[in-house]
Scaffold this motif. Structure first.
Motif, mmCIF file in Angstrom:
data_model
loop_
_atom_site.group_PDB
_atom_site.id
_atom_site.type_symbol
_atom_site.label_atom_id
_atom_site.label_comp_id
_atom_site.label_asym_id
_atom_site.label_seq_id
_atom_site.Cartn_x
_atom_site.Cartn_y
_atom_site.Cartn_z
ATOM 1 N N THR A 1 8.346 22.322 -29.255
ATOM 2 C CA THR A 1 7.899 23.706 -29.393
ATOM 3 C C THR A 1 9.093 24.652 -29.398
ATOM 4 O O THR A 1 10.224 24.246 -29.119
ATOM 5 C CB THR A 1 6.950 24.081 -28.236
ATOM 6 O OG1 THR A 1 7.633 23.876 -26.999
ATOM 7 C CG2 THR A 1 5.679 23.235 -28.270
ATOM 8 N N THR B 1 7.128 16.037 -31.920
ATOM 9 C CA THR B 1 7.041 17.493 -32.015
ATOM 10 C C THR B 1 7.695 18.175 -30.818
ATOM 11 O O THR B 1 7.637 17.674 -29.700
ATOM 12 C CB THR B 1 5.582 17.959 -32.116
ATOM 13 O OG1 THR B 1 4.892 17.552 -30.942
ATOM 14 C CG2 THR B 1 4.897 17.400 -33.340
ATOM 15 N N SER C 1 9.722 24.265 -35.920
ATOM 16 C CA SER C 1 8.665 24.786 -35.055
ATOM 17 C C SER C 1 8.689 26.305 -35.058
ATOM 18 O O SER C 1 9.746 26.922 -35.212
ATOM 19 C CB SER C 1 8.837 24.264 -33.626
ATOM 20 O OG SER C 1 8.697 22.862 -33.606
ATOM 21 N N THR D 1 3.991 23.657 -34.926
ATOM 22 C CA THR D 1 5.200 22.833 -34.849
ATOM 23 C C THR D 1 5.728 22.417 -36.212
ATOM 24 O O THR D 1 6.651 21.614 -36.281
ATOM 25 C CB THR D 1 4.958 21.589 -33.973
ATOM 26 O OG1 THR D 1 3.854 20.867 -34.508
ATOM 27 C CG2 THR D 1 4.705 21.968 -32.518
#
Length: 183
Positions: free
Chosen positions: A51, A49, A82, A88
């Motif tokens: 951001t 993930t 995201s 996300t």
């Protein structure tokens, strides 16, 4: 398999944070198709993930899954975009990933939101390689005639001349700057 090569787009790294004044990468203008990545920050799509404001864009796209390990096979994977408030995975897209033994190619579809971009690589970027407002990529067309091992480590026969290396491109840029200041 035909594909284009995105060369040295270091700002696509998950370790690059968009800076004030940076022009965000915008893959809503990227032509859908097969791409190979060749960057000193890494050649594979990010699988962790990220951001907002990472990968040189406002809305980064990362793969929610693992890279394929079976050679010469195309797999479908989910990519997440995201968004705000720490979310996300605001939107998902399907991409195709092909393992060509020593590298992977990606079928990247058109994204619907501007200032969204696919993240590739996770190595740190020490500084932007070009002043803001200039491109740090070279799109190099390649024809991959075969995506299977040939003669040991040889993967694809190519029918183009190689783009200049990063150092060659920087030498050319420095030479052009020196010539224009003398004129």
């Amino acid at each position: 398999m035909n594909y284009d090569t995105l060369t040295d787009e270091v700002k696509r790294s998950s370790n690059y944070t968009l800076l004030a004044g940076d022009e965000p990468i915008d893959d809503s203008t990227l032509t859908p198709g097969w791409y190979r990545i060749d960057s000193r920050t890494g050649n594979d799509i990010v699988t962790k993930t990220v951001t907002m404001y990472q990968c040189g864009t406002i809305y980064p796209l990362w793969m929610n899954g693992t890279l394929p390990t079976v050679r010469d096979k195309t797999t479908i994977r989910k990519v997440c975009r995201s968004g705000p408030n720490g979310n996300t995975c605001v939107k998902e897209y399907d991409i195709k990933v092909r393992n060509c033994s020593t590298f992977r190619t990606y079928y990247l579809p058109k994204v619907t939101l501007s200032k969204s971009a696919y993240c590739f690589g996770s190595l740190a970027v020490s500084h932007p390689s070009n002043p803001i407002g200039t491109s740090d990529s070279t799109l190099s067309p390649v024809i991959c005639l075969k995506c299977t091992p040939l003669e040991g480590s040889k993967i694809c026969s190519t029918v183009h001349t190689e783009p200049p290396t990063y150092d060659e491109a920087m030498q050319t840029r420095k030479h052009k700057s020196a010539v224009s200041t003398k004129a």
